[in-house]
Motif scaffolding. Structure first.
Motif, short mmCIF file in Angstrom:
data_model
loop_
_atom_site.label_atom_id
_atom_site.label_comp_id
_atom_site.label_asym_id
_atom_site.label_seq_id
_atom_site.Cartn_x
_atom_site.Cartn_y
_atom_site.Cartn_z
N ASP A 44 12.35 2.17 -3.79
CA ASP A 44 12.17 0.79 -4.22
C ASP A 44 11.21 0.68 -5.40
N THR A 76 18.28 -7.60 -7.32
CA THR A 76 19.15 -8.52 -6.58
C THR A 76 20.63 -8.12 -6.54
N PRO A 86 20.38 -9.66 1.54
CA PRO A 86 19.03 -10.25 1.52
C PRO A 86 17.95 -9.33 2.07
N VAL A 87 18.25 -8.56 3.12
CA VAL A 87 17.25 -7.66 3.69
C VAL A 87 16.86 -6.57 2.69
N ASP A 90 14.66 -8.23 -0.01
CA ASP A 90 13.32 -8.47 0.54
C ASP A 90 12.51 -7.18 0.63
N ARG A 91 13.16 -6.08 1.04
CA ARG A 91 12.46 -4.79 1.15
C ARG A 91 11.95 -4.33 -0.21
N ARG A 93 11.32 -6.17 -2.89
CA ARG A 93 10.23 -7.07 -3.33
C ARG A 93 8.95 -6.77 -2.56
N ARG A 94 9.07 -6.55 -1.26
CA ARG A 94 7.90 -6.29 -0.42
C ARG A 94 7.21 -4.99 -0.82
N ARG A 97 5.02 -5.76 -3.75
CA ARG A 97 3.91 -6.62 -3.34
C ARG A 97 2.84 -5.82 -2.61
N LYS A 117 4.02 -17.76 -4.01
CA LYS A 117 5.31 -18.30 -3.58
C LYS A 117 5.29 -19.80 -3.80
#
Length: 124
Positions: A44, A76, A86-87, A90-91, A93-94, A97, A117
């Motif tokens: 990622d 995306t 979506p999962v 999200d992974r 992006r997380r 972060r 956010k």
């Protein structure tokens, strides 16, 4: 006698994004994260590495640049242009972060450039 609060040294100005990623992955290994976790973080964060390019200083990343990355096609969409699950989004992006928050905690940067956010709209 006055007690002094322990202060971290100022942020390093010269660390490259790719060197930061390597430091973070080593940190995960030292924490005892599983090989699978380290693998997925590396995968990622590799997307972010490619997006930001060689020579990108970690300290020069802006919230705007990070926001653009978080909504970008590499995050995306699949290679053939279909939306990622979506999962998966999200992974990815997380991973960035968490890594940037770690960098701020380690004083590699002053503050994480992850954008706040937007507040969720209330339904009437």
């Amino acid at each position: 006698m006055t007690s002094k609060k322990k202060v971290k040294p100022p942020a390093e100005d010269g660390i490259l994004f790719e060197a930061f990623v390597e430091k973070f992955l080593v940190h995960l290994e030292k924490l005892g994260s599983s090989r699978a976790s380290v693998f997925w973080y590396a995968l990622d964060l590799g997307i972010a590495r490619k997006f930001f390019g060689k020579g990108q200083l970690l300290s020069e990343l802006t919230e705007r640049e990070v926001a653009e990355y978080l909504e970008s096609d590499p995050v995306t969409k699949t290679r053939d242009g279909r939306p990622k699950a979506p999962v998966t989004i999200d992974r990815t992006r997380r991973a960035l972060r968490i890594a940037l928050e770690w960098a701020a905690g380690e004083a590699l940067i002053e503050k994480s450039p992850i954008p706040a956010k937007p507040a969720k709209e209330k339904k009437s």
